[in-house]
Design an enzyme around this catalytic site. Sequence first.
Site, PDB file in Angstrom:
ATOM      1  N   GLN A  38      24.566 -28.695 -29.118  1.00 26.87           N
ATOM      2  CA  GLN A  38      24.972 -28.413 -30.486  1.00 26.87           C
ATOM      3  C   GLN A  38      25.433 -26.962 -30.630  1.00 26.87           C
ATOM      4  O   GLN A  38      25.142 -26.109 -29.791  1.00 26.87           O
ATOM      5  CB  GLN A  38      23.810 -28.680 -31.448  1.00 26.87           C
ATOM      6  CG  GLN A  38      22.546 -27.919 -31.102  1.00 26.87           C
ATOM      7  CD  GLN A  38      21.305 -28.527 -31.718  1.00 26.87           C
ATOM      8  OE1 GLN A  38      21.363 -29.287 -32.681  1.00 26.87           O
ATOM      9  NE2 GLN A  38      20.144 -28.198 -31.174  1.00 26.87           N
ATOM     10  N   HIS A  69       8.667 -27.185 -44.610  1.00 30.36           N
ATOM     11  CA  HIS A  69       7.737 -27.448 -43.515  1.00 30.36           C
ATOM     12  C   HIS A  69       6.340 -27.825 -44.011  1.00 30.36           C
ATOM     13  O   HIS A  69       5.696 -28.715 -43.436  1.00 30.36           O
ATOM     14  CB  HIS A  69       7.690 -26.233 -42.572  1.00 30.36           C
ATOM     15  CG  HIS A  69       8.956 -26.036 -41.821  1.00 30.36           C
ATOM     16  ND1 HIS A  69       9.840 -25.022 -42.105  1.00 30.36           N
ATOM     17  CD2 HIS A  69       9.515 -26.736 -40.799  1.00 30.36           C
ATOM     18  CE1 HIS A  69      10.882 -25.100 -41.294  1.00 30.36           C
ATOM     19  NE2 HIS A  69      10.703 -26.122 -40.484  1.00 30.36           N
ATOM     20  N   GLU A  93      12.474 -24.660 -34.482  1.00 32.98           N
ATOM     21  CA  GLU A  93      12.234 -23.332 -35.064  1.00 32.98           C
ATOM     22  C   GLU A  93      10.794 -22.877 -34.886  1.00 32.98           C
ATOM     23  O   GLU A  93      10.491 -21.691 -34.978  1.00 32.98           O
ATOM     24  CB  GLU A  93      12.566 -23.313 -36.559  1.00 32.98           C
ATOM     25  CG  GLU A  93      13.943 -23.791 -36.922  1.00 32.98           C
ATOM     26  CD  GLU A  93      13.875 -25.180 -37.512  1.00 32.98           C
ATOM     27  OE1 GLU A  93      13.317 -26.084 -36.858  1.00 32.98           O
ATOM     28  OE2 GLU A  93      14.399 -25.363 -38.621  1.00 32.98           O
ATOM     29  N   ASP A 113      11.468 -31.619 -27.619  1.00 32.79           N
ATOM     30  CA  ASP A 113      12.758 -31.188 -28.175  1.00 32.79           C
ATOM     31  C   ASP A 113      13.816 -31.295 -27.088  1.00 32.79           C
ATOM     32  O   ASP A 113      13.597 -30.873 -25.956  1.00 32.79           O
ATOM     33  CB  ASP A 113      12.676 -29.753 -28.697  1.00 32.79           C
ATOM     34  CG  ASP A 113      13.811 -29.427 -29.652  1.00 32.79           C
ATOM     35  OD1 ASP A 113      14.984 -29.396 -29.208  1.00 32.79           O
ATOM     36  OD2 ASP A 113      13.542 -29.209 -30.841  1.00 32.79           O
ATOM     37  N   ASP A 145      14.717 -36.071 -24.235  1.00 26.85           N
ATOM     38  CA  ASP A 145      15.085 -36.996 -25.298  1.00 26.85           C
ATOM     39  C   ASP A 145      13.840 -37.617 -25.931  1.00 26.85           C
ATOM     40  O   ASP A 145      12.986 -38.175 -25.231  1.00 26.85           O
ATOM     41  CB  ASP A 145      15.989 -38.078 -24.722  1.00 26.85           C
ATOM     42  CG  ASP A 145      16.398 -39.092 -25.754  1.00 26.85           C
ATOM     43  OD1 ASP A 145      17.111 -38.725 -26.702  1.00 26.85           O
ATOM     44  OD2 ASP A 145      15.974 -40.261 -25.628  1.00 26.85           O
ATOM     45  N   ASP A 163      10.736 -34.181 -36.904  1.00 24.42           N
ATOM     46  CA  ASP A 163      11.494 -33.081 -37.506  1.00 24.42           C
ATOM     47  C   ASP A 163      12.783 -32.895 -36.722  1.00 24.42           C
ATOM     48  O   ASP A 163      13.135 -31.794 -36.298  1.00 24.42           O
ATOM     49  CB  ASP A 163      10.658 -31.794 -37.490  1.00 24.42           C
ATOM     50  CG  ASP A 163      11.308 -30.675 -38.299  1.00 24.42           C
ATOM     51  OD1 ASP A 163      12.196 -30.974 -39.115  1.00 24.42           O
ATOM     52  OD2 ASP A 163      10.935 -29.504 -38.107  1.00 24.42           O
ATOM     53  N   PRO A 172      22.555 -34.509 -31.737  1.00 27.75           N
ATOM     54  CA  PRO A 172      21.513 -35.036 -30.861  1.00 27.75           C
ATOM     55  C   PRO A 172      20.521 -35.956 -31.559  1.00 27.75           C
ATOM     56  O   PRO A 172      19.771 -36.665 -30.896  1.00 27.75           O
ATOM     57  CB  PRO A 172      20.809 -33.765 -30.351  1.00 27.75           C
ATOM     58  CG  PRO A 172      21.073 -32.742 -31.406  1.00 27.75           C
ATOM     59  CD  PRO A 172      22.432 -33.060 -31.940  1.00 27.75           C
TER      60      PRO A 172
END
Length: 295
Positions: A38, A69, A93, A113, A145, A163, A172
């Site tokens: 990305q 969050h 993040e 992630d 993945d 998230d 993705p």
Amino acid sequence: MGRRKKVTPDWFVDRESDYRRIYHRVKNRIFSARTRFQNVDLIDTDHLGRMVILDEKIQSAEADEFVYHEALVHPAMMSHPCPERVLLLGGGEGATLREVLRHPSVLKVVMVDVDEEFVRFCRRYLTSWHQGSFDSSKVEFVFGDALRYVRETKRTFDVIIGDISDPVEEGPGRRLYTREFYVRIWNRLKRDGIFATHATEIFYTADKTLSTKIFSILKKIFPNVSFYYEYIPSFGCLWSYIVCSSRHDPGKMGNRVLEKRLQERGLGRLSYYDAETHRRLFALPKCVRRRLARR
């Protein structure tokens, strides 16, 4: 004297849809890169502070990230009497991880992630988001993945939190809003486990949105499915969340239970979430209740 050259302000344009644009004036463009998955941009704005942008969509903003969050994490975590093992899907993040780790019963968090480069970027530039949560000994990182992970792992979890990025074209996260994925999630939960996910924007007037479609899919998989939402200023819209379980219904949690757990877990100093906020989140207006009843 010569004429002074007019300086044109730098703007980031959030192309929210074909019929709406939201302009944010940019003070400084801090970082821009293309990872394997990305486009990543970090900008500094006048009104919302630093903003993380993925594939030209706002992912998070310094001024209101705590709203997003805390709303994502705590209704589910508070609904479980003793969440010890948590699976976090996405959340690069580090702020979702930050909120999960506030619960003292948590022994292990597996964070999956797909974009390791993005996580490294966040660790360096978003210290006010993650607040050192990446360094916790309770955290295990899996860079890969999410669908493949929930398909192949044999582990089960007390709480699973989604998230992941919005399902934009070629992004993705596009394969992670499907029945196949949610069935895999169901199989990875313990018997009294809870799944929470953000579910994109919601409109009072729109009968069919992605959020209601996600709700419809989950309703056919989980016995208890609760829908809620909050306004996120940096997104410029109402943003929806869904909590699912076989046993727990956060919308029906009593105030006494909520207050007791908040006290026992030392969560009385959160910026956004408390028992009163919890009750309001699940008090949906009539028009939304009608739409969800039709799904």
